[in-house]
Write a protein that holds these residues in place. Sequence first.
Motif, mmCIF file in Angstrom:
data_model
loop_
_atom_site.group_PDB
_atom_site.id
_atom_site.type_symbol
_atom_site.label_atom_id
_atom_site.label_comp_id
_atom_site.label_asym_id
_atom_site.label_seq_id
_atom_site.Cartn_x
_atom_site.Cartn_y
_atom_site.Cartn_z
ATOM 1 N N ALA A 1 54.334 48.402 -47.627
ATOM 2 C CA ALA A 1 53.540 48.764 -48.690
ATOM 3 C C ALA A 1 52.990 49.844 -48.412
ATOM 4 C CB ALA A 1 52.294 47.832 -48.076
ATOM 5 N N ASP A 2 52.637 50.044 -47.093
ATOM 6 C CA ASP A 2 53.699 52.100 -45.704
ATOM 7 C C ASP A 2 54.324 52.225 -46.771
ATOM 8 O OD1 ASP A 2 50.650 50.630 -44.994
ATOM 9 O OD2 ASP A 2 51.789 50.778 -43.124
ATOM 10 N N GLY A 3 55.087 52.252 -46.464
ATOM 11 C CA GLY A 3 56.323 53.038 -47.072
ATOM 12 C C GLY A 3 56.396 53.200 -48.736
ATOM 13 N N GLN A 4 56.318 52.477 -49.270
ATOM 14 C CA GLN A 4 55.822 52.989 -50.577
ATOM 15 C C GLN A 4 54.203 53.112 -50.834
ATOM 16 O OE1 GLN A 4 55.713 48.493 -52.134
ATOM 17 N NE2 GLN A 4 57.229 48.867 -52.849
ATOM 18 N N LYS A 5 53.697 53.805 -50.389
ATOM 19 C CA LYS A 5 52.465 54.249 -50.609
ATOM 20 C C LYS A 5 52.876 55.899 -50.865
ATOM 21 C CE LYS A 5 47.745 55.413 -49.556
ATOM 22 N NZ LYS A 5 46.814 54.857 -49.148
ATOM 23 N N VAL A 6 53.482 55.775 -49.338
ATOM 24 C CA VAL A 6 53.783 57.082 -48.801
ATOM 25 C C VAL A 6 54.898 57.720 -49.801
ATOM 26 C CG1 VAL A 6 55.444 58.766 -47.785
ATOM 27 C CG2 VAL A 6 53.444 56.924 -46.081
ATOM 28 N N GLU B 1 53.214 58.795 -53.528
ATOM 29 C CA GLU B 1 51.982 60.277 -53.040
ATOM 30 C C GLU B 1 52.743 60.687 -53.410
ATOM 31 O OE1 GLU B 1 48.123 58.321 -50.201
ATOM 32 O OE2 GLU B 1 49.511 59.235 -49.737
ATOM 33 N N THR C 1 46.866 62.146 -53.731
ATOM 34 C CA THR C 1 46.326 61.127 -52.471
ATOM 35 C C THR C 1 46.057 59.741 -53.774
ATOM 36 O OG1 THR C 1 46.822 62.607 -50.718
ATOM 37 C CG2 THR C 1 45.213 60.591 -50.765
ATOM 38 N N THR D 1 43.462 53.151 -51.612
ATOM 39 C CA THR D 1 44.388 51.814 -51.813
ATOM 40 C C THR D 1 44.370 50.946 -52.456
ATOM 41 O OG1 THR D 1 43.602 51.600 -48.911
ATOM 42 C CG2 THR D 1 44.185 49.978 -49.885
ATOM 43 N N PHE E 1 46.314 52.497 -54.477
ATOM 44 C CA PHE E 1 48.276 51.350 -55.111
ATOM 45 C C PHE E 1 48.083 50.658 -54.958
ATOM 46 C CE2 PHE E 1 50.389 49.979 -51.206
ATOM 47 C CZ PHE E 1 52.052 50.304 -51.994
ATOM 48 N N LYS E 2 47.186 49.413 -54.297
ATOM 49 C CA LYS E 2 47.649 48.294 -55.361
ATOM 50 C C LYS E 2 47.636 48.211 -56.899
ATOM 51 C CE LYS E 2 44.861 45.954 -50.990
ATOM 52 N NZ LYS E 2 43.618 45.497 -50.793
#
Length: 736
Positions: free
Chosen positions: A124-129, A132, A138, A141, A144-145
Amino acid sequence: MFKGQDLKGYAPPSVVKFFNNNTARRFLWWVIFFLLSFMILSMNFLPDQEVLEEGAIAPRDVFYGGGTVTFTSEIKTEEARKNAAQGIPQIYRDDPQALSRITAEIKELFKKFQSIQNDQTLGADGQKVQIETLLGETLTTEQFKILIQGNDAALQGLEAGIIGIIELAMAEEVKEEQLEAVEKEISAEVAALNINDAFKVLLTGIVHQAKLEPNRVYDPVATAKEVELKIAQVEPVQVTVRSGEKLVEKGTVVTAGQIEALQFLGLQREGTSALIFVGLFGFVVITYGLLMYYIRSYKPIIQKQDSNIILIGLLLNVTLIIAKIIGSIHISDRPEIAAQVFYAIPIAACSMLVAILMDVRTASLITVLLSLYLGVMTNGQMVYSTVVIIGGLVAIYRVAGLTQRSQLVRVSIDIGFVSALTVIVFGLIWSQSPTVIGIGAAMGILNGILASIFTIGTLPFLESAFGITTSVKLLELSSPSHPLMKRLMMEAPGTYNHSILVGNLGEAAADAIGADSLLVRVGSYYHDIGKIKRPYFFTENQPAAENPHDKITPTLSTLIIISHVKDGIELAKEHKFPRLILDIIEQHHGNSLVSYFYHKAKEGDKGEGILESDFRYQAHKPQNKEVAIIMLADSVQAAVQAMDKPSKGSIETKVREIVKSKLDDGQLSDCDLTFRDIEAIIQAFLVVLNGMFHSRIEYPDQIAKEMEKGKLKNGVNHQESTRQDQPSAGNGKAAL
């Protein structure tokens, strides 16, 4: 001029040989005067001491004083070209592929988004970065979801929607400078969509990353071609400067255009190009070449003497120096008035001097050359040259028939009047102010006055220095009030009468063949001036029948007769007679034989030890037509005068006999008389002699006897008194 023996020991033989070569030496004189003229004219092209600079404050007013001038301004022409180029709008062309490239890029961004969305290995964190980074936005959360859970159908709908918005925005022409506004418009459309904010962030980020392109792009090549076409159509800008116009105002900033005008008009030179001097050198070469060609082809007699070349060169260059001095005189702060001083340059003085000392045609050519030089000195203002030509030609025509030096005063009035009139006419043509015209006319009048002063003041000096006999000098010598003429009249009246008659004959003959009739007449007056010392040894001066030659030997008589030539030369030199008259006195008998005393000597001594050379004049034969005419007229007049009853036929026989004897004796071999000239001279003599000895009315015998008694009573023997140039030894019939 230079003699080899004078140079030996002081110069190499090559130098001696050079100066003894007439052609080389005279060419050197031409070169010297040519260089002097070139240097004088070059002074006009030296840089000014005070130079105005662009952007500086002008320390003085600058006016233009010449005639109206038009020139091409490079600076103003360049400004016109820049203005024409700036007026050309930028040319654009359509880019039909721009929308396709934008659409393809958006689709590629959606594919990348889907790839990140489906890559579970990123976490999840990697996908968000990754998302973005892709969108440049930016995400919260929550956003992003929503985005990470979006299905393919929803993404395809968003893709189709944003492409539709872009296509609508790009339906019209979009230029580079309009892209920012179009992007804002698309962002506004996205913000207005009825979708979740997370999807709005997605679409906005994709639009930003897609980098919109204009569908109407700038075409530099087409624009450059149009600019070149417009520049080529721009005509060179002509600037007209009129007399009296202020070019620079004191206290103002000097512009590049003003500097250009000053330099073109010759009012300022920061430096002089070598090409200017090359051109000036060529100009002087052309003018001197014309002068030398004219003299060589049409006046070769001028080229025969160094003094003539020196005289022409001095008059040319001294006149240029005077012109430079007068032209530099500052008469006003207003240039249009100051420039009028050029009208006062007395070039007509040179014209008159050359006409008097040489001839009219040479004077006319030199006047034209000087007018051209003045045009150079006045920076091409040919109005001054025109005034010079007109004034100079008037001066030449007026002095052509000059008889007295006092007439030069009248000539000065004519020069001043014509020069002033010409200045007025040109002033009206160029619309000059009355003040400028008036000052110019006054300078024209001053021109005539100065020309007369210079001519009168220098003419006697030039006559003496260069040994030139002018018509004015000859006319002065022809005056009966001249001391020698008075002495001849009082001390040798018979010779005086004979000389007058010879003058009449000679003048008529000279006119017939185009010789100098004035020189012949004056030379005839003085050719026997030496008889003043021993007048009674010559028949025409013997009042009685007694002849002094009866008491002396023929040899001594011959010496006395011949000595009148030497005595005449001495008297003429004492009175500072010109060389031409001295030549006439010396050569009028040539080396002819005193035949009467020669034959008398041979008879007395039975011809033993008698040499013909002892009874000949010791002088040169006539060297020119004028002296030859006087020789013939002298002999013819004496011979015809001695005839008892001259008739038309006997006169002609006697004249032809005298002329033939001179030819046979070789007396005419050194002059340039042709047979046609000789025949013309004979015919001229006959006309005059037949008029002098025309037939008279026959008086009745009684009246004739009474008249004869009256003559004898008065002690005058007519026949004896009419014999000329003969000693009355024996029958006294032999001409000397």
